[in-house]
Write a protein that holds these residues in place. Structure first.
Motif, mmCIF file in Angstrom:
data_model
loop_
_atom_site.group_PDB
_atom_site.id
_atom_site.type_symbol
_atom_site.label_atom_id
_atom_site.label_comp_id
_atom_site.label_asym_id
_atom_site.label_seq_id
_atom_site.Cartn_x
_atom_site.Cartn_y
_atom_site.Cartn_z
ATOM 1 N N PRO A 124 51.234 42.746 27.168
ATOM 2 C CA PRO A 124 51.545 43.152 28.545
ATOM 3 C C PRO A 124 52.421 44.392 28.641
ATOM 4 N N PHE A 125 53.095 44.749 27.544
ATOM 5 C CA PHE A 125 53.944 45.928 27.540
ATOM 6 C C PHE A 125 53.160 47.215 27.339
ATOM 7 N N ARG A 126 51.858 47.113 27.124
ATOM 8 C CA ARG A 126 51.023 48.285 26.901
ATOM 9 C C ARG A 126 49.811 48.250 27.831
ATOM 10 N N LEU A 127 49.369 49.393 28.299
ATOM 11 C CA LEU A 127 48.140 49.451 29.066
ATOM 12 C C LEU A 127 46.958 49.332 28.118
ATOM 13 N N PRO A 128 45.909 48.644 28.539
ATOM 14 C CA PRO A 128 44.743 48.503 27.661
ATOM 15 C C PRO A 128 44.125 49.874 27.348
ATOM 16 N N ALA A 129 43.532 49.959 26.193
ATOM 17 C CA ALA A 129 42.815 51.173 25.833
ATOM 18 C C ALA A 129 41.603 51.318 26.743
ATOM 19 N N VAL A 163 49.494 38.295 37.178
ATOM 20 C CA VAL A 163 48.706 39.497 37.462
ATOM 21 C C VAL A 163 48.152 40.090 36.173
ATOM 22 N N ILE A 164 48.999 40.240 35.170
ATOM 23 C CA ILE A 164 48.571 40.878 33.920
ATOM 24 C C ILE A 164 47.542 40.012 33.205
ATOM 25 N N ALA A 165 47.728 38.685 33.230
ATOM 26 C CA ALA A 165 46.747 37.797 32.598
ATOM 27 C C ALA A 165 45.382 37.921 33.269
ATOM 28 N N TYR A 166 45.365 38.063 34.580
ATOM 29 C CA TYR A 166 44.079 38.254 35.270
ATOM 30 C C TYR A 166 43.428 39.579 34.869
ATOM 31 N N THR A 167 44.215 40.629 34.746
ATOM 32 C CA THR A 167 43.614 41.904 34.342
ATOM 33 C C THR A 167 43.121 41.853 32.912
ATOM 34 N N ALA A 168 43.705 40.964 32.090
ATOM 35 C CA ALA A 168 43.267 40.857 30.698
ATOM 36 C C ALA A 168 41.824 40.371 30.610
ATOM 37 N N ARG A 169 41.430 39.414 31.480
ATOM 38 C CA ARG A 169 40.041 38.971 31.472
ATOM 39 C C ARG A 169 39.193 39.873 32.359
ATOM 40 N N GLY A 221 49.585 41.004 43.594
ATOM 41 C CA GLY A 221 50.213 42.322 43.582
ATOM 42 C C GLY A 221 50.513 42.827 44.983
ATOM 43 N N ASP A 222 49.623 42.567 45.934
ATOM 44 C CA ASP A 222 49.868 42.993 47.309
ATOM 45 C C ASP A 222 51.020 42.221 47.930
ATOM 46 N N ALA A 223 51.195 40.953 47.540
ATOM 47 C CA ALA A 223 52.363 40.206 48.003
ATOM 48 C C ALA A 223 53.645 40.845 47.469
ATOM 49 N N LEU A 224 53.648 41.261 46.210
ATOM 50 C CA LEU A 224 54.831 41.912 45.644
ATOM 51 C C LEU A 224 55.122 43.233 46.345
ATOM 52 N N VAL A 240 57.667 43.441 37.240
ATOM 53 C CA VAL A 240 56.854 43.722 38.423
ATOM 54 C C VAL A 240 56.244 45.113 38.304
ATOM 55 N N GLY A 241 57.021 46.068 37.801
ATOM 56 C CA GLY A 241 56.481 47.405 37.588
ATOM 57 C C GLY A 241 55.283 47.395 36.659
ATOM 58 N N MET A 242 55.359 46.608 35.565
ATOM 59 C CA MET A 242 54.225 46.550 34.635
ATOM 60 C C MET A 242 53.007 45.876 35.266
ATOM 61 N N ALA A 243 53.235 44.904 36.141
ATOM 62 C CA ALA A 243 52.104 44.305 36.855
ATOM 63 C C ALA A 243 51.424 45.333 37.748
#
Length: 425
Positions: free
Chosen positions: A415-420, A103-109, A122-125, A168-171
């Motif tokens: 992944p431990f930080r939200l993007p700016a 999930v996080i890798a997808y949000t990165a791009r 994420g909806d499955a989780l 999972v929370g970070m995702a």
């Protein structure tokens, strides 16, 4: 008691099957055929960085799209090929730690199809969280994608380790940050509340968060450095998104535990024994070094990265990179290569850029020619049988988690930080 939990290792679940398996020896890393001008062959690199990243995302796309239900929820299997896929056995469970990284890798791009797939996972989780038999906000270690395809929950790993919950929370916080859809923040808050209610230990110094619960629901009384790094990162994100300072206070407790685990030579120990106080000094895992830096953002853990470069690096045929712990440095752990490369890129000290690029280049070589590879995804290890030192082995099989870590390192996305603001645009 190890004081940690490797979250994407399925050995507790398949121990009996693994014991029965006949391993005919190590898979050869490379062919002896001479390389041609069109095919660099072993140790070469046919892929430039942009092409490599594009192919790695294609691998994740195929894994996500393989198992989806009629409502658009999808669950990618974690491992495929080699040890995990034989004529008589195909191991398909999906580990939520790996799912979170995807999930996080997808949000990165952040392309439209990336966010669609990130939301499908994420909806499955969220579905699993809502359908859990206890229904107290937790998720479990792993689930079966075949069940997801049929629109039902099938738990394959019933444990609720603290680190899994935080990932999972970070995702979910990433999905809220990327989409603004409140269900993701609501799910993340439920997980944060579960961690606080079930694992906070302010009675046994050094204070922090315990391991969670095992498969039978019994509390795990040890504390893990990697888990507390996860919690520090996750709770910091909750503080940022909610504006509630209590999450910052809780993040500081987790970060304080991590600090208490750092030794005089700079390395960070794995955590505590069962008493929650006595430091467990062996083995020394990679993620305690890299995730302490990434999860807390504290520059003191630069010394842990330096210790890693001196003590945990492995060479296996054409591949170079970190091993999983000091218990076995004979093979390269590519998941760890990704998170070490990311930590070095973000530290950005003298020589770090070159070191990070060398790690990424070794991963790209593995992407091209590793045993059991497909030219797109990243295998977990350079050769079968890497001993973690915590009672499990890792294999040279395609792995969603290793692939996602590579993509995050290539993007320089922690992944431990939200993007700016604007970073995902």
């Amino acid at each position: 008691m190890s004081g940690t939990s490797r979250r994407s290792a399925p050995w507790a679940m398949i121990g009996a099957l693994a014991a029965a398996a006949l391993l005919a020896g190590a898979v050869p890393l490379v062919s002896s055929a001479a390389a041609s001008a069109d095919d660099p062959g072993p140790g070469g690199n046919a892929l430039d960085a942009a092409q490599s990243v594009s192919l790695a995302y294609e691998f994740l796309d195929a894994r996500v799209d393989e198992f989806c239900d009629g409502d658009g929820r999808c669950l990618p299997r974690s491992y495929q090929g080699g040890f995990f896929t034989t004529p008589s056995w195909d191991f398909t469970p999906s580990f939520v730690y790996d799912d979170a990284l995807v999930v996080i890798a997808y949000t990165a791009r952040g392309l439209p199809d990336d966010l669609r797939r990130a939301q499908a996972v994420g909806d499955a989780l969220l579905f699993f969280q809502a359908q859990d038999p206890i229904s107290d906000g937790r998720v479990r270690t792993s689930y079966e994608p075949h069940g997801m395809r049929q629109g039902r929950m099938e738990i394959t790993g019933p444990g609720t380790f603290t680190g899994n919950q935080a990932w999972v929370g970070m995702a979910l916080t990433r999905l809220f940050h990327a989409t603004g859809e409140s269900r993701y923040l609501d799910g993340a808050l439920r997980i944060g509340q579960w961690i606080q209610a079930n694992t906070a230990d302010l009675a046994r110094a050094p204070f922090g968060y315990t391991g969670g619960q095992n498969d039978s629901g019994a509390s795990l009384t040890w504390k893990s450095t990697e888990h507390n790094s996860d919690v520090a990162g996750f709770f910091t994100q909750l503080a940022q998104l909610t504006g509630d300072p209590v999450w910052s206070e809780r993040a500081a407790v987790a970060a304080g535990f991590v600090a208490a685990m750092q030794s005089a030579d700079g390395h960070v120990d794995t955590g505590t024994l069962l008493d929650g106080s006595t430091i467990n000094t062996r083995p020394i895992p990679l993620d305690a070094q890299t995730w302490s830096f990434l999860g807390t953002g504290d520059t003191r853990y630069g010394a842990a990265l330096d210790w890693t470069l001196e003590n945990l690096m492995a060479t296996d045929g054409p591949y170079q990179g970190p091993s999983i712990s000091d218990a076995d440095v004979s093979k390269v752990w590519f998941e760890g290569g990704g998170n070490l490369a990311l930590a070095l890129r973000l530290r950005d000290g003298q020589g770090d850029a070159g070191r990070a690029e060398a790690l990424l280049d070794s991963i790209r070589i593995a992407q091209h020619d590793a045993p059991n590879g497909d030219g797109k995804g990243i295998v977990a290890t350079s050769t079968d049988g890497l001993d973690s030192g915590f009672g499990d082995l890792y294999y040279a099989s395609l792995h969603t988690g290793a692939t996602a870590w590579y993509l995050l390192a290539a993007a320089g996305d922690n992944p431990f930080r939200l993007p700016a603001a604007g970073a995902e645009d």
